[in-house]
Design a protein around this motif. Sequence first.
Motif, mmCIF file in Angstrom:
data_model
loop_
_atom_site.group_PDB
_atom_site.id
_atom_site.type_symbol
_atom_site.label_atom_id
_atom_site.label_comp_id
_atom_site.label_asym_id
_atom_site.label_seq_id
_atom_site.Cartn_x
_atom_site.Cartn_y
_atom_site.Cartn_z
ATOM 1 N N ALA A 129 16.562 -19.258 -26.639
ATOM 2 C CA ALA A 129 17.004 -20.616 -26.949
ATOM 3 C C ALA A 129 16.004 -21.348 -27.846
ATOM 4 O O ALA A 129 16.408 -22.104 -28.741
ATOM 5 C CB ALA A 129 17.236 -21.396 -25.662
ATOM 6 N N ASP A 130 14.711 -21.125 -27.635
ATOM 7 C CA ASP A 130 13.686 -21.767 -28.463
ATOM 8 C C ASP A 130 13.854 -21.371 -29.925
ATOM 9 O O ASP A 130 13.798 -22.215 -30.813
ATOM 10 C CB ASP A 130 12.300 -21.393 -27.950
ATOM 11 C CG ASP A 130 11.178 -22.107 -28.693
ATOM 12 O OD1 ASP A 130 11.404 -23.231 -29.192
ATOM 13 O OD2 ASP A 130 10.073 -21.552 -28.774
ATOM 14 N N ILE A 131 14.102 -20.086 -30.189
ATOM 15 C CA ILE A 131 14.264 -19.608 -31.563
ATOM 16 C C ILE A 131 15.607 -20.057 -32.131
ATOM 17 O O ILE A 131 15.682 -20.543 -33.256
ATOM 18 C CB ILE A 131 14.135 -18.067 -31.629
ATOM 19 C CG1 ILE A 131 12.777 -17.593 -31.113
ATOM 20 C CG2 ILE A 131 14.403 -17.558 -33.050
ATOM 21 C CD1 ILE A 131 11.587 -17.993 -31.925
ATOM 22 N N VAL A 132 16.679 -19.906 -31.359
ATOM 23 C CA VAL A 132 18.015 -20.257 -31.855
ATOM 24 C C VAL A 132 18.119 -21.755 -32.131
ATOM 25 O O VAL A 132 18.721 -22.168 -33.119
ATOM 26 C CB VAL A 132 19.106 -19.792 -30.862
ATOM 27 C CG1 VAL A 132 20.471 -20.329 -31.235
ATOM 28 C CG2 VAL A 132 19.148 -18.269 -30.804
ATOM 29 N N ASP A 133 17.522 -22.577 -31.274
ATOM 30 C CA ASP A 133 17.538 -24.035 -31.480
ATOM 31 C C ASP A 133 16.469 -24.509 -32.457
ATOM 32 O O ASP A 133 16.308 -25.713 -32.660
ATOM 33 C CB ASP A 133 17.348 -24.763 -30.149
ATOM 34 C CG ASP A 133 18.640 -24.894 -29.372
ATOM 35 O OD1 ASP A 133 19.715 -24.713 -29.970
ATOM 36 O OD2 ASP A 133 18.575 -25.173 -28.166
ATOM 37 N N ARG A 134 15.705 -23.592 -33.009
ATOM 38 C CA ARG A 134 14.670 -23.887 -34.004
ATOM 39 C C ARG A 134 13.633 -24.874 -33.483
ATOM 40 O O ARG A 134 13.227 -25.802 -34.170
ATOM 41 C CB ARG A 134 15.291 -24.381 -35.299
ATOM 42 C CG ARG A 134 16.243 -23.382 -35.898
ATOM 43 C CD ARG A 134 16.865 -23.920 -37.150
ATOM 44 N NE ARG A 134 17.954 -23.098 -37.606
ATOM 45 C CZ ARG A 134 17.828 -22.008 -38.366
ATOM 46 N NH1 ARG A 134 16.656 -21.620 -38.754
ATOM 47 N NH2 ARG A 134 18.872 -21.331 -38.741
ATOM 48 N N GLY A 135 13.253 -24.667 -32.224
ATOM 49 C CA GLY A 135 12.174 -25.444 -31.641
ATOM 50 C C GLY A 135 12.543 -26.838 -31.176
ATOM 51 O O GLY A 135 11.669 -27.586 -30.744
ATOM 52 N N LYS A 169 25.898 -19.433 -31.225
ATOM 53 C CA LYS A 169 25.044 -20.076 -32.238
ATOM 54 C C LYS A 169 24.288 -19.024 -33.048
ATOM 55 O O LYS A 169 24.178 -19.122 -34.265
ATOM 56 C CB LYS A 169 24.022 -21.005 -31.578
ATOM 57 C CG LYS A 169 24.554 -22.308 -31.094
ATOM 58 C CD LYS A 169 23.383 -23.113 -30.515
ATOM 59 C CE LYS A 169 23.791 -24.410 -29.915
ATOM 60 N NZ LYS A 169 22.633 -25.167 -29.387
ATOM 61 N N MET A 170 23.760 -18.027 -32.346
ATOM 62 C CA MET A 170 22.983 -16.987 -33.007
ATOM 63 C C MET A 170 23.866 -16.164 -33.942
ATOM 64 O O MET A 170 23.469 -15.859 -35.077
ATOM 65 C CB MET A 170 22.346 -16.085 -31.947
ATOM 66 C CG MET A 170 21.360 -15.109 -32.493
ATOM 67 S SD MET A 170 20.530 -14.333 -31.104
ATOM 68 C CE MET A 170 20.561 -12.674 -31.661
ATOM 69 N N GLU A 200 17.510 -8.527 -31.041
ATOM 70 C CA GLU A 200 17.989 -8.902 -32.374
ATOM 71 C C GLU A 200 17.008 -9.856 -33.054
ATOM 72 O O GLU A 200 16.652 -9.668 -34.214
ATOM 73 C CB GLU A 200 19.373 -9.547 -32.281
ATOM 74 C CG GLU A 200 19.980 -9.893 -33.619
ATOM 75 C CD GLU A 200 20.363 -8.681 -34.444
ATOM 76 O OE1 GLU A 200 20.298 -8.784 -35.685
ATOM 77 O OE2 GLU A 200 20.740 -7.634 -33.871
ATOM 78 N N LEU A 201 16.570 -10.862 -32.326
ATOM 79 C CA LEU A 201 15.609 -11.810 -32.905
ATOM 80 C C LEU A 201 14.280 -11.131 -33.193
ATOM 81 O O LEU A 201 13.646 -11.388 -34.231
ATOM 82 C CB LEU A 201 15.427 -13.007 -31.973
ATOM 83 C CG LEU A 201 16.655 -13.925 -31.843
ATOM 84 C CD1 LEU A 201 16.448 -14.943 -30.740
ATOM 85 C CD2 LEU A 201 16.962 -14.602 -33.171
ATOM 86 N N LYS A 202 13.853 -10.259 -32.302
ATOM 87 C CA LYS A 202 12.601 -9.523 -32.500
ATOM 88 C C LYS A 202 12.711 -8.626 -33.737
ATOM 89 O O LYS A 202 11.782 -8.565 -34.550
ATOM 90 C CB LYS A 202 12.305 -8.690 -31.252
ATOM 91 C CG LYS A 202 10.946 -8.076 -31.224
ATOM 92 C CD LYS A 202 10.709 -7.394 -29.882
ATOM 93 C CE LYS A 202 9.378 -6.693 -29.845
ATOM 94 N NZ LYS A 202 9.180 -5.994 -28.566
ATOM 95 N N ILE A 225 5.637 -16.298 -28.893
ATOM 96 C CA ILE A 225 4.917 -17.476 -29.386
ATOM 97 C C ILE A 225 5.816 -18.658 -29.718
ATOM 98 O O ILE A 225 5.324 -19.748 -29.962
ATOM 99 C CB ILE A 225 4.041 -17.123 -30.609
ATOM 100 C CG1 ILE A 225 4.883 -16.649 -31.780
ATOM 101 C CG2 ILE A 225 2.994 -16.093 -30.218
ATOM 102 C CD1 ILE A 225 4.100 -16.422 -33.064
ATOM 103 N N GLY A 226 7.118 -18.470 -29.746
ATOM 104 C CA GLY A 226 8.036 -19.578 -29.983
ATOM 105 C C GLY A 226 8.284 -19.875 -31.451
ATOM 106 O O GLY A 226 7.677 -19.293 -32.348
ATOM 107 N N TRP A 227 9.183 -20.818 -31.683
ATOM 108 C CA TRP A 227 9.628 -21.160 -33.032
ATOM 109 C C TRP A 227 8.510 -21.737 -33.886
ATOM 110 O O TRP A 227 8.294 -21.303 -35.019
ATOM 111 C CB TRP A 227 10.790 -22.153 -32.950
ATOM 112 C CG TRP A 227 11.216 -22.656 -34.282
ATOM 113 C CD1 TRP A 227 10.867 -23.844 -34.857
ATOM 114 C CD2 TRP A 227 12.036 -21.977 -35.232
ATOM 115 N NE1 TRP A 227 11.432 -23.955 -36.100
ATOM 116 C CE2 TRP A 227 12.158 -22.818 -36.360
ATOM 117 C CE3 TRP A 227 12.681 -20.746 -35.256
ATOM 118 C CZ2 TRP A 227 12.900 -22.477 -37.478
ATOM 119 C CZ3 TRP A 227 13.417 -20.404 -36.375
ATOM 120 C CH2 TRP A 227 13.522 -21.249 -37.466
#
Length: 187
Positions: A78-84, A115-116, A147-149, A157-159
């Motif tokens: 969620a942190d990456i998909v919501d762009r922080g 969203k992703m 997928e994000l990785k 480490i987050g967005w």
Amino acid sequence: MYPTTPSDAYDRFSSGPPPTAPPPQQQPTYNHAMNQSHHARPAAGLARWSTGLFHCMDDPGNCLITCLCPCITFGQIADIVDRGTCSCAGSGAAYAAICATTGMGCLYSCVYRTKMRAHYDLDEGECPDFLVHWCCELCALCQEYRELKNRGFDMGIGWDANMERRNRGVTGGQVMGAPATPVGMMR
């Protein structure tokens, strides 16, 4: 009274082999060794997922964490998909609260899969997002994490830290384009 038809009008369809039917459309095949369906192509303009839904053991560490505490994996996604805009801890806590009170965390997490997919133009596949999360919640979270990785994010480490690294040109702890310097004493 009636117009006459040429004598060969009826014969042109009866002579020679009968017309053939168009070939049947190719049906998707199921590859049991790879545990995934193979289609000719995903919908126009959409990309495929980099790993399959049931390839959880491609990243055994994440698989274990997701099985024991899926709110951690969800928070990272969620942190990456919501762009922080919402922190990993905040998203994970909301997911944990929904799971603890209603047991329906899958309805919350499927929103992030949608969203992703929209952001990266990923193919939905055989089942809609809510059904994937309803039936295979942990596998879906693992697939989204992978997928994000695979798209270059360091999920730990987050967005904000990922964007800082990209702005500095850092990937994998090295500065891109910088020459390697030997370690040790130099004259």
